[in-house]
Design a protein around this motif. Structure first.
Motif, PDB file in Angstrom:
ATOM      1  N   ASP A 153     -34.312   2.604 -65.960  1.00 13.38           N
ATOM      2  CA  ASP A 153     -35.019   2.607 -64.521  1.00 13.38           C
ATOM      3  C   ASP A 153     -34.588   2.706 -62.950  1.00 13.38           C
ATOM      4  O   ASP A 153     -35.179   3.526 -62.521  1.00 13.38           O
ATOM      5  N   ARG A 154     -34.100   1.635 -62.848  1.00 17.17           N
ATOM      6  CA  ARG A 154     -34.290   1.058 -61.728  1.00 17.17           C
ATOM      7  C   ARG A 154     -32.692   1.345 -61.038  1.00 17.17           C
ATOM      8  O   ARG A 154     -32.616   0.214 -60.480  1.00 17.17           O
ATOM      9  N   GLY A 155     -31.426   1.769 -62.134  1.00 19.37           N
ATOM     10  CA  GLY A 155     -30.433   2.197 -61.456  1.00 19.37           C
ATOM     11  C   GLY A 155     -28.678   1.834 -62.876  1.00 19.37           C
ATOM     12  O   GLY A 155     -30.089   1.529 -64.165  1.00 19.37           O
ATOM     13  N   PRO A 156     -27.889   1.057 -62.667  1.00 20.78           N
ATOM     14  CA  PRO A 156     -27.007   1.169 -63.750  1.00 20.78           C
ATOM     15  C   PRO A 156     -27.269  -0.651 -64.499  1.00 20.78           C
ATOM     16  O   PRO A 156     -27.636  -1.589 -63.048  1.00 20.78           O
ATOM     17  N   GLN A 157     -27.111  -0.632 -65.489  1.00 19.83           N
ATOM     18  CA  GLN A 157     -27.138  -2.151 -65.958  1.00 19.83           C
ATOM     19  C   GLN A 157     -26.490  -2.202 -67.222  1.00 19.83           C
ATOM     20  O   GLN A 157     -25.688  -0.832 -67.545  1.00 19.83           O
ATOM     21  N   VAL A 158     -26.048  -3.659 -68.222  1.00 16.71           N
ATOM     22  CA  VAL A 158     -25.702  -3.857 -68.809  1.00 16.71           C
ATOM     23  C   VAL A 158     -25.804  -3.373 -70.423  1.00 16.71           C
ATOM     24  O   VAL A 158     -26.950  -4.516 -70.162  1.00 16.71           O
ATOM     25  N   ALA A 159     -25.239  -2.357 -71.137  1.00 11.14           N
ATOM     26  CA  ALA A 159     -25.992  -2.477 -71.918  1.00 11.14           C
ATOM     27  C   ALA A 159     -25.419  -3.371 -73.476  1.00 11.14           C
ATOM     28  O   ALA A 159     -26.131  -3.724 -74.381  1.00 11.14           O
ATOM     29  N   ALA A 160     -24.449  -3.948 -73.632  1.00 10.75           N
ATOM     30  CA  ALA A 160     -23.311  -4.702 -74.092  1.00 10.75           C
ATOM     31  C   ALA A 160     -22.192  -4.508 -73.268  1.00 10.75           C
ATOM     32  O   ALA A 160     -21.491  -4.593 -72.347  1.00 10.75           O
ATOM     33  N   ILE A 161     -21.941  -6.063 -74.140  1.00  9.94           N
ATOM     34  CA  ILE A 161     -20.416  -6.508 -73.586  1.00  9.94           C
ATOM     35  C   ILE A 161     -19.676  -6.490 -75.085  1.00  9.94           C
ATOM     36  O   ILE A 161     -20.031  -6.838 -76.018  1.00  9.94           O
ATOM     37  N   ASP A 211     -23.163  -2.001 -58.392  1.00  7.24           N
ATOM     38  CA  ASP A 211     -22.986  -3.239 -58.821  1.00  7.24           C
ATOM     39  C   ASP A 211     -24.427  -3.439 -60.335  1.00  7.24           C
ATOM     40  O   ASP A 211     -25.114  -1.957 -59.818  1.00  7.24           O
ATOM     41  N   ALA A 212     -24.570  -4.024 -61.248  1.00  2.00           N
ATOM     42  CA  ALA A 212     -24.743  -3.683 -62.248  1.00  2.00           C
ATOM     43  C   ALA A 212     -26.438  -4.529 -62.579  1.00  2.00           C
ATOM     44  O   ALA A 212     -25.622  -6.163 -62.423  1.00  2.00           O
ATOM     45  N   ILE A 223     -27.678  -6.900 -65.561  1.00  2.00           N
ATOM     46  CA  ILE A 223     -27.341  -7.186 -66.494  1.00  2.00           C
ATOM     47  C   ILE A 223     -28.286  -8.768 -66.974  1.00  2.00           C
ATOM     48  O   ILE A 223     -28.722  -9.751 -66.304  1.00  2.00           O
ATOM     49  N   HIS A 224     -29.339  -8.835 -68.036  1.00  2.00           N
ATOM     50  CA  HIS A 224     -30.056  -9.323 -68.797  1.00  2.00           C
ATOM     51  C   HIS A 224     -29.614 -10.265 -69.837  1.00  2.00           C
ATOM     52  O   HIS A 224     -28.324 -10.174 -70.330  1.00  2.00           O
ATOM     53  N   ILE A 225     -30.073 -11.627 -69.601  1.00  2.00           N
ATOM     54  CA  ILE A 225     -29.189 -12.540 -70.421  1.00  2.00           C
ATOM     55  C   ILE A 225     -29.181 -12.401 -71.984  1.00  2.00           C
ATOM     56  O   ILE A 225     -28.595 -12.656 -73.507  1.00  2.00           O
ATOM     57  N   SER A 226     -30.281 -10.853 -73.006  1.00  2.00           N
ATOM     58  CA  SER A 226     -30.576 -10.592 -74.558  1.00  2.00           C
ATOM     59  C   SER A 226     -29.062 -10.048 -74.015  1.00  2.00           C
ATOM     60  O   SER A 226     -29.137 -10.139 -75.455  1.00  2.00           O
ATOM     61  N   VAL A 227     -28.611  -9.590 -73.149  1.00  2.00           N
ATOM     62  CA  VAL A 227     -27.295  -8.846 -73.550  1.00  2.00           C
ATOM     63  C   VAL A 227     -26.007 -10.014 -74.129  1.00  2.00           C
ATOM     64  O   VAL A 227     -25.261  -9.505 -75.315  1.00  2.00           O
ATOM     65  N   LEU A 228     -26.239 -11.547 -74.598  1.00  2.00           N
ATOM     66  CA  LEU A 228     -25.985 -12.547 -75.008  1.00  2.00           C
ATOM     67  C   LEU A 228     -26.377 -11.893 -76.255  1.00  2.00           C
ATOM     68  O   LEU A 228     -25.151 -12.766 -77.286  1.00  2.00           O
ATOM     69  N   GLN A 229     -27.062 -11.987 -77.494  1.00  2.00           N
ATOM     70  CA  GLN A 229     -27.421 -12.340 -78.257  1.00  2.00           C
ATOM     71  C   GLN A 229     -26.689 -11.717 -79.211  1.00  2.00           C
ATOM     72  O   GLN A 229     -26.760 -12.631 -80.568  1.00  2.00           O
ATOM     73  N   ASP A 230     -25.619 -11.159 -79.225  1.00  2.33           N
ATOM     74  CA  ASP A 230     -25.138 -10.293 -80.408  1.00  2.33           C
ATOM     75  C   ASP A 230     -23.135 -10.758 -79.719  1.00  2.33           C
ATOM     76  O   ASP A 230     -22.761  -9.518 -80.631  1.00  2.33           O
ATOM     77  N   THR A 231     -23.047 -11.489 -79.012  1.00  2.00           N
ATOM     78  CA  THR A 231     -22.201 -12.364 -79.056  1.00  2.00           C
ATOM     79  C   THR A 231     -21.743 -13.395 -78.912  1.00  2.00           C
ATOM     80  O   THR A 231     -22.415 -14.152 -79.437  1.00  2.00           O
ATOM     81  N   SER A 232     -20.461 -13.901 -78.844  1.00  2.00           N
ATOM     82  CA  SER A 232     -19.945 -15.168 -79.180  1.00  2.00           C
ATOM     83  C   SER A 232     -19.798 -15.634 -77.311  1.00  2.00           C
ATOM     84  O   SER A 232     -20.294 -17.699 -77.367  1.00  2.00           O
ATOM     85  N   ARG A 275     -41.130   1.864 -69.900  1.00  2.00           N
ATOM     86  CA  ARG A 275     -39.836   1.573 -69.727  1.00  2.00           C
ATOM     87  C   ARG A 275     -38.789   2.714 -70.088  1.00  2.00           C
ATOM     88  O   ARG A 275     -38.691   3.528 -71.242  1.00  2.00           O
ATOM     89  N   LYS A 276     -37.887   3.907 -69.600  1.00  2.00           N
ATOM     90  CA  LYS A 276     -37.208   4.989 -69.598  1.00  2.00           C
ATOM     91  C   LYS A 276     -36.246   4.265 -70.877  1.00  2.00           C
ATOM     92  O   LYS A 276     -35.905   3.069 -70.486  1.00  2.00           O
ATOM     93  N   SER A 277     -35.697   5.100 -71.375  1.00  2.00           N
ATOM     94  CA  SER A 277     -35.009   4.458 -72.483  1.00  2.00           C
ATOM     95  C   SER A 277     -33.728   4.444 -71.915  1.00  2.00           C
ATOM     96  O   SER A 277     -33.469   5.410 -71.549  1.00  2.00           O
ATOM     97  N   SER A 278     -32.277   3.462 -72.256  1.00  2.00           N
ATOM     98  CA  SER A 278     -31.094   3.713 -71.625  1.00  2.00           C
ATOM     99  C   SER A 278     -30.001   4.242 -72.075  1.00  2.00           C
ATOM    100  O   SER A 278     -30.806   4.337 -73.291  1.00  2.00           O
ATOM    101  N   ARG A 279     -29.399   5.380 -71.621  1.00  2.00           N
ATOM    102  CA  ARG A 279     -28.096   5.757 -72.514  1.00  2.00           C
ATOM    103  C   ARG A 279     -26.681   5.165 -71.884  1.00  2.00           C
ATOM    104  O   ARG A 279     -26.931   5.861 -70.832  1.00  2.00           O
ATOM    105  N   VAL A 280     -25.990   4.866 -73.170  1.00  2.00           N
ATOM    106  CA  VAL A 280     -25.100   3.823 -72.404  1.00  2.00           C
ATOM    107  C   VAL A 280     -24.153   5.277 -71.476  1.00  2.00           C
ATOM    108  O   VAL A 280     -23.964   6.434 -72.252  1.00  2.00           O
ATOM    109  N   VAL A 281     -23.843   4.844 -70.638  1.00  2.00           N
ATOM    110  CA  VAL A 281     -22.621   6.576 -69.262  1.00  2.00           C
ATOM    111  C   VAL A 281     -21.310   6.376 -69.188  1.00  2.00           C
ATOM    112  O   VAL A 281     -20.544   6.932 -69.608  1.00  2.00           O
TER     113      VAL A 281
END
Length: 162
Positions: free
Chosen positions: A68-76, A38-39, A41-50, A4-10
């Motif tokens: 690696d497959r387009g825009p994605q949510v990196a953090a909420i 559209d981006a 979003i994976h459920i794992s981004v919820l882990q450090d949120t309320s 997996r290509k590492s994602s960089r916040v853009v």
């Protein structure tokens, strides 16, 4: 080593609306309010949120990365005081029994003692609730705090009863 290509916040602090989210599969898509594509979003981004779930139509503030497959949510980002996600429903406490649990697919269901629809449970919620997995499975008596999700009741927290 990961393929997996590492994602960089853009783009940081982008307002977006949850377009679709499948709780059982743990992923979906958001539509950024700036009109960009559209981006994912994976459920794992919820882990450090309320936040405990994503609901169609929910507004969030997020950082987007190019995956690696387009825009994605990196953090909420957490909602500011007085702002926040669309309310889903009032939390209710129930007791019940685990009737289905499929750890390899990361979900299960609790049947409430008082009757009604089965309650969806996800392994991320079990981890947040600090459930000891060796004491958990089908026929486990539990107490859950639940609320209404898109497809029915979903547990926000769970306690194993003795």
């Amino acid at each position: 080593m990961s393929d997996r290509k590492s994602s960089r916040v853009v783009r940081k602090k982008i307002a977006a609306t949850v377009k679709f989210f499948d709780e059982a599969k743990g992923f979906g898509f958001v539509s950024p309010s700036d009109g960009s594509p559209d981006a994912f979003i994976h459920i794992s981004v919820l882990q450090d949120t309320s936040y405990t779930e994503f609901v169609e139509g929910m507004r969030i503030i997020c950082d987007l990365a190019e995956g690696d497959r387009g825009p994605q949510v990196a953090a909420i980002h957490e909602p500011e005081e007085g702002a926040g996600a669309s309310p889903v429903g009032q939390a209710v406490e129930i007791e019940g029994v685990v009737t289905t649990f499929v750890p390899e697919h990361k979900y299960g269901f609790v049947t409430p003692d008082s009757g009604g629809a089965d309650v969806f449970i996800h392994t991320n919620m079990l981890e947040r609730s600090e459930v000891e997995m060796e004491n958990f499975g089908v026929d486990t008596k539990v107490k859950c705090v639940i609320r209404q999700g898109l497809k029915g009741p979903i547990a926000d927290s769970l306690e194993v009863l003795q």
